[in-house]
Enzyme design. Sequence first.
Site, PDB file in Angstrom:
ATOM      1  N   PRO A 173       0.815  -1.219   0.000  1.00  0.00           N
ATOM      2  CA  PRO A 173       0.000   0.000   0.000  1.00  0.00           C
ATOM      3  C   PRO A 173       0.847   1.266   0.000  1.00  0.00           C
ATOM      4  O   PRO A 173       0.568   2.221  -0.730  1.00  0.00           O
ATOM      5  CB  PRO A 173      -0.826  -0.116   1.281  1.00  0.00           C
ATOM      6  CG  PRO A 173      -0.793  -1.555   1.643  1.00  0.00           C
ATOM      7  CD  PRO A 173       0.527  -2.059   1.177  1.00  0.00           C
ATOM      8  N   TYR A 174       1.885   1.256   0.824  1.00  0.00           N
ATOM      9  CA  TYR A 174       2.769   2.425   0.920  1.00  0.00           C
ATOM     10  C   TYR A 174       3.502   2.657  -0.400  1.00  0.00           C
ATOM     11  O   TYR A 174       3.547   3.786  -0.910  1.00  0.00           O
ATOM     12  CB  TYR A 174       3.771   2.207   2.056  1.00  0.00           C
ATOM     13  CG  TYR A 174       4.687   3.376   2.301  1.00  0.00           C
ATOM     14  CD1 TYR A 174       4.249   4.494   3.000  1.00  0.00           C
ATOM     15  CD2 TYR A 174       6.013   3.369   1.849  1.00  0.00           C
ATOM     16  CE1 TYR A 174       5.092   5.571   3.248  1.00  0.00           C
ATOM     17  CE2 TYR A 174       6.859   4.438   2.088  1.00  0.00           C
ATOM     18  CZ  TYR A 174       6.397   5.531   2.785  1.00  0.00           C
ATOM     19  OH  TYR A 174       7.236   6.594   3.022  1.00  0.00           O
ATOM     20  N   ALA A 175       4.056   1.590  -0.969  1.00  0.00           N
ATOM     21  CA  ALA A 175       4.774   1.711  -2.239  1.00  0.00           C
ATOM     22  C   ALA A 175       3.844   2.181  -3.348  1.00  0.00           C
ATOM     23  O   ALA A 175       4.208   3.027  -4.179  1.00  0.00           O
ATOM     24  CB  ALA A 175       5.417   0.368  -2.606  1.00  0.00           C
TER      25      ALA A 175
END
Length: 252
Positions: free
Chosen positions: A156-158
């Site tokens: 999700p962060y990437a």
Amino acid sequence: MENNMNGQTAIVTGAAGGIGSAVVTKFIESGVNVVAVDLYQQALDVLIEEVGTSGGEIVPLAGDVTDPLLAIRAVELSRSKFGGLDILVNNAGMGSDMVPLWEIDLETWRRDIEVNLTSQFMMLKAVIPGMIEQGYGRIVNTASAAGMEGHALSSPYAAAKGGVIAMTKAVGKELATKGVLVNAIAPALIGSGMLDQPWFDEKTKKQLLERIPMGRVGEPTEVAEMITFLASPSLSFSTGAVFDLSGGRATY
């Protein structure tokens, strides 16, 4: 750095965190007035006490960057208190537990995207019309090396930070002839509050540190120096670009 920023006004999100507070400090020293946006009022109170009053002025604004009204309030505050807005630093962000994509629930995915990507979109949407009207603006979006490389166990962060990079490139092109320059930074491991999160264990820190040729984490003040340049009139022929802050790690 001779950047002629004295008297300008900036909105900085995530202002009380490690990178954010370093940016606010540098801006205040440069004579920039800052609308400091952060989730926690108490953290903003500490920031104001630590930065002091030498240079520009700080006006705190506590709120959740995923609230569409917060961006509008920040712009209105910059105009009512300082008469306008010249700079936006889209710095607010968050991480989450490091797990494989197929184990991530939809709520976690949505929250990561909302905080790390959609909040930046809402701030851009709020500030850009005024910058176009005045024919000047500098915008710096905080992305990440994760958005360039794709970190395992951080989908999700990437994905969100990759979205920040793509959005920066797109809107940079859209504004290229308007006097409004939009760029992004892509830090790797920085000695900020994110390193203290429970999901960021010592094994993960060690693995990431081993990938940095300089053999150390970056400092928030080093990130602030880069952001200050990108937010200054000294920057004149770069937009839609991504500036690396990885200690030589970058392979993209």
